[in-house]
Write a protein that holds these residues in place. Structure first.
Motif, PDB file in Angstrom:
ATOM      1  N   ASN A  83       6.265  44.451 -47.809  1.00  0.00           N
ATOM      2  CA  ASN A  83       6.458  43.266 -48.657  1.00  0.00           C
ATOM      3  C   ASN A  83       7.791  42.584 -48.371  1.00  0.00           C
ATOM      4  N   LYS A  84       8.572  43.171 -47.462  1.00  0.00           N
ATOM      5  CA  LYS A  84       9.845  42.574 -47.052  1.00  0.00           C
ATOM      6  C   LYS A  84       9.746  41.878 -45.687  1.00  0.00           C
ATOM      7  N   LYS A  85       8.540  41.789 -45.152  1.00  0.00           N
ATOM      8  CA  LYS A  85       8.350  41.196 -43.825  1.00  0.00           C
ATOM      9  C   LYS A  85       8.803  39.733 -43.796  1.00  0.00           C
ATOM     10  N   GLU A  86       8.405  38.958 -44.776  1.00  0.00           N
ATOM     11  CA  GLU A  86       8.786  37.550 -44.799  1.00  0.00           C
ATOM     12  C   GLU A  86      10.301  37.381 -44.885  1.00  0.00           C
ATOM     13  N   GLU A  87      10.929  38.149 -45.762  1.00  0.00           N
ATOM     14  CA  GLU A  87      12.384  38.098 -45.886  1.00  0.00           C
ATOM     15  C   GLU A  87      13.053  38.476 -44.568  1.00  0.00           C
ATOM     16  N   SER A  88      12.497  39.487 -43.913  1.00  0.00           N
ATOM     17  CA  SER A  88      13.079  39.955 -42.656  1.00  0.00           C
ATOM     18  C   SER A  88      12.964  38.890 -41.572  1.00  0.00           C
ATOM     19  N   GLU A  89      11.843  38.193 -41.525  1.00  0.00           N
ATOM     20  CA  GLU A  89      11.674  37.121 -40.532  1.00  0.00           C
ATOM     21  C   GLU A  89      12.654  35.984 -40.786  1.00  0.00           C
ATOM     22  N   PHE A  90      12.854  35.652 -42.044  1.00  0.00           N
ATOM     23  CA  PHE A  90      13.833  34.609 -42.357  1.00  0.00           C
ATOM     24  C   PHE A  90      15.239  35.048 -41.959  1.00  0.00           C
ATOM     25  N   MET A  91      15.583  36.295 -42.265  1.00  0.00           N
ATOM     26  CA  MET A  91      16.921  36.788 -41.951  1.00  0.00           C
ATOM     27  C   MET A  91      17.148  36.906 -40.449  1.00  0.00           C
ATOM     28  N   ALA A  92      16.080  37.157 -39.685  1.00  0.00           N
ATOM     29  CA  ALA A  92      16.219  37.173 -38.223  1.00  0.00           C
ATOM     30  C   ALA A  92      16.670  35.798 -37.738  1.00  0.00           C
ATOM     31  N   ALA A  93      16.071  34.753 -38.307  1.00  0.00           N
ATOM     32  CA  ALA A  93      16.454  33.387 -37.949  1.00  0.00           C
ATOM     33  C   ALA A  93      17.854  33.060 -38.457  1.00  0.00           C
ATOM     34  N   TYR A  94      18.131  33.459 -39.704  1.00  0.00           N
ATOM     35  CA  TYR A  94      19.422  33.123 -40.301  1.00  0.00           C
ATOM     36  C   TYR A  94      20.573  33.832 -39.585  1.00  0.00           C
ATOM     37  N   SER A  95      20.316  35.031 -39.084  1.00  0.00           N
ATOM     38  CA  SER A  95      21.356  35.762 -38.350  1.00  0.00           C
ATOM     39  C   SER A  95      21.752  35.009 -37.085  1.00  0.00           C
ATOM     40  N   ILE A  96      20.759  34.439 -36.380  1.00  0.00           N
ATOM     41  CA  ILE A  96      21.071  33.651 -35.181  1.00  0.00           C
ATOM     42  C   ILE A  96      21.748  32.339 -35.569  1.00  0.00           C
ATOM     43  N   TYR A  97      21.327  31.770 -36.684  1.00  0.00           N
ATOM     44  CA  TYR A  97      21.990  30.559 -37.192  1.00  0.00           C
ATOM     45  C   TYR A  97      23.494  30.792 -37.353  1.00  0.00           C
ATOM     46  N   LYS A  98      23.854  31.985 -37.788  1.00  0.00           N
ATOM     47  CA  LYS A  98      25.273  32.308 -38.007  1.00  0.00           C
ATOM     48  C   LYS A  98      26.059  32.380 -36.693  1.00  0.00           C
ATOM     49  N   THR A  99      25.364  32.488 -35.567  1.00  0.00           N
ATOM     50  CA  THR A  99      26.055  32.545 -34.268  1.00  0.00           C
ATOM     51  C   THR A  99      26.178  31.163 -33.626  1.00  0.00           C
ATOM     52  N   SER A 100      25.568  30.150 -34.246  1.00  0.00           N
ATOM     53  CA  SER A 100      25.619  28.807 -33.669  1.00  0.00           C
ATOM     54  C   SER A 100      27.072  28.327 -33.621  1.00  0.00           C
ATOM     55  N   PRO A 125       4.075  28.494 -44.679  1.00  0.00           N
ATOM     56  CA  PRO A 125       4.242  27.130 -45.206  1.00  0.00           C
ATOM     57  C   PRO A 125       4.427  27.064 -46.721  1.00  0.00           C
ATOM     58  N   GLU A 126       4.001  28.090 -47.432  1.00  0.00           N
ATOM     59  CA  GLU A 126       4.126  28.090 -48.886  1.00  0.00           C
ATOM     60  C   GLU A 126       5.394  28.807 -49.369  1.00  0.00           C
ATOM     61  N   SER A 127       6.173  29.326 -48.449  1.00  0.00           N
ATOM     62  CA  SER A 127       7.367  30.080 -48.834  1.00  0.00           C
ATOM     63  C   SER A 127       8.421  29.164 -49.448  1.00  0.00           C
ATOM     64  N   PRO A 128       9.103  29.629 -50.490  1.00  0.00           N
ATOM     65  CA  PRO A 128      10.209  28.833 -51.056  1.00  0.00           C
ATOM     66  C   PRO A 128      11.366  28.667 -50.071  1.00  0.00           C
ATOM     67  N   LYS A 129      11.362  29.460 -48.989  1.00  0.00           N
ATOM     68  CA  LYS A 129      12.421  29.385 -47.982  1.00  0.00           C
ATOM     69  C   LYS A 129      12.211  28.216 -47.005  1.00  0.00           C
ATOM     70  N   VAL A 130      11.029  27.608 -47.013  1.00  0.00           N
ATOM     71  CA  VAL A 130      10.743  26.537 -46.050  1.00  0.00           C
ATOM     72  C   VAL A 130      11.687  25.355 -46.256  1.00  0.00           C
ATOM     73  N   LYS A 131      11.988  25.029 -47.500  1.00  0.00           N
ATOM     74  CA  LYS A 131      12.912  23.928 -47.778  1.00  0.00           C
ATOM     75  C   LYS A 131      14.283  24.197 -47.158  1.00  0.00           C
TER      76      LYS A 131
END
Length: 255
Positions: A83-100, A125-131
């Motif tokens: 149930n943490k898969k979605e959060e983990s996918e977002f954090m994978a992206a956000y971690s790279i964002y932090k290296t920009s 597409p329905e995730s609150p993180k999409v915004k």
């Protein structure tokens, strides 16, 4: 110390309990060290899933963003029913964002972050993180746009006029809604004229005609800011009508 005694105790449950306590206390370095020490001993268990997830966050909070990106991404692929898969996918992206990095530096991580955020939005597409993803994508694209714009200005200042035109044209294709269109197109007109003036004779007429073409585009889009561009267009038109160009064949020389 008690920490060292626990770390070297060989008691996996004791070490896990201590690691979780350190994690809750934000002692991320020590917690990560303990998680690394025991993860292999918990493979195939629920504890392994929690250990790996917490350790990914340890690396994130420690500023090890590339490691965090790998671990969050690997978590999502390995524990795909979590149930943490979605959060983990977002954090994978956000971690790279932090290296920009600053726009002046290489932007590979910026492009990677954009791709990961876009992929997340497509998958959830329905995730609150999409915004938030869309907001961060806009921020990162603005950085790429600024880099391209500054690159075009640099080419112009270095008198690499052809490269300036190409870079700025690509910028307009990539970012058609840019707020800097007027300044970009003005710089393209200036570059085209300087390119023509500084070209060998055989190339000049075509490049003056290119200047006229770019001037017309500018004047159609920004008729209120026409003074400088009309002057450049007029000079380019006069030069393109040079009778010496008539009947002259291109020698094939590059410039």
């Amino acid at each position: 110390s008690s920490y060292e005694k626990i770390r070297t105790s060989g008691d996996n449950q004791l070490i896990l309990k201590a690691a979780n306590k350190l994690y809750s206390e934000k002692e991320y370095f020590k917690a990560s060290t303990l998680y690394d020490a025991i993860f292999s001993n918990f493979r195939g268990t629920q504890e392994a899933e929690d250990i790996y997830f917490n350790n990914a966050y340890c690396n994130y909070y420690l500023g090890n963003f590339e490691t965090a990106n790998y671990m969050f991404g690997n978590y999502a692929n390995t524990f795909y029913n979590s149930n943490k898969k979605e959060e983990s996918e977002f954090m994978a992206a956000y971690s790279i964002y932090k290296t920009s990095p600053d726009y002046k530096l290489d932007q590979k991580s910026t492009i990677k972050a954009i791709d990961l955020f876009q992929n997340f939005a497509n998958l959830h597409p329905e995730s609150p993180k999409v915004k938030e993803c869309n907001k961060l994508i806009d921020e990162l694209r603005a950085k790429l746009e600024l880099k391209a714009f500054e690159q075009g200005k640099l080419y112009y200042n270095l008198k690499h006029y052809q490269a300036a035109i190409s870079t700025l044209d690509n910028l307009l294709n990539e970012f058609p809604d840019t707020k800097n269109e007027k300044e970009i197109r003005l710089l393209m007109v200036r570059s085209a004229y300087e390119w023509a003036v500084n070209s060998i004779f055989e190339k000049q007429k075509d490049r003056f005609l290119k200047t006229i073409e770019l001037s017309d585009i500018f004047l159609n889009k920004f008729p209120r800011d026409k003074k400088e561009v009309k002057e450049i267009r007029s000079k380019a038109l006069n030069k393109s009508n040079n009778p010496l160009y008539n009947g002259h064949k291109d020698s094939g020389t590059k410039s």
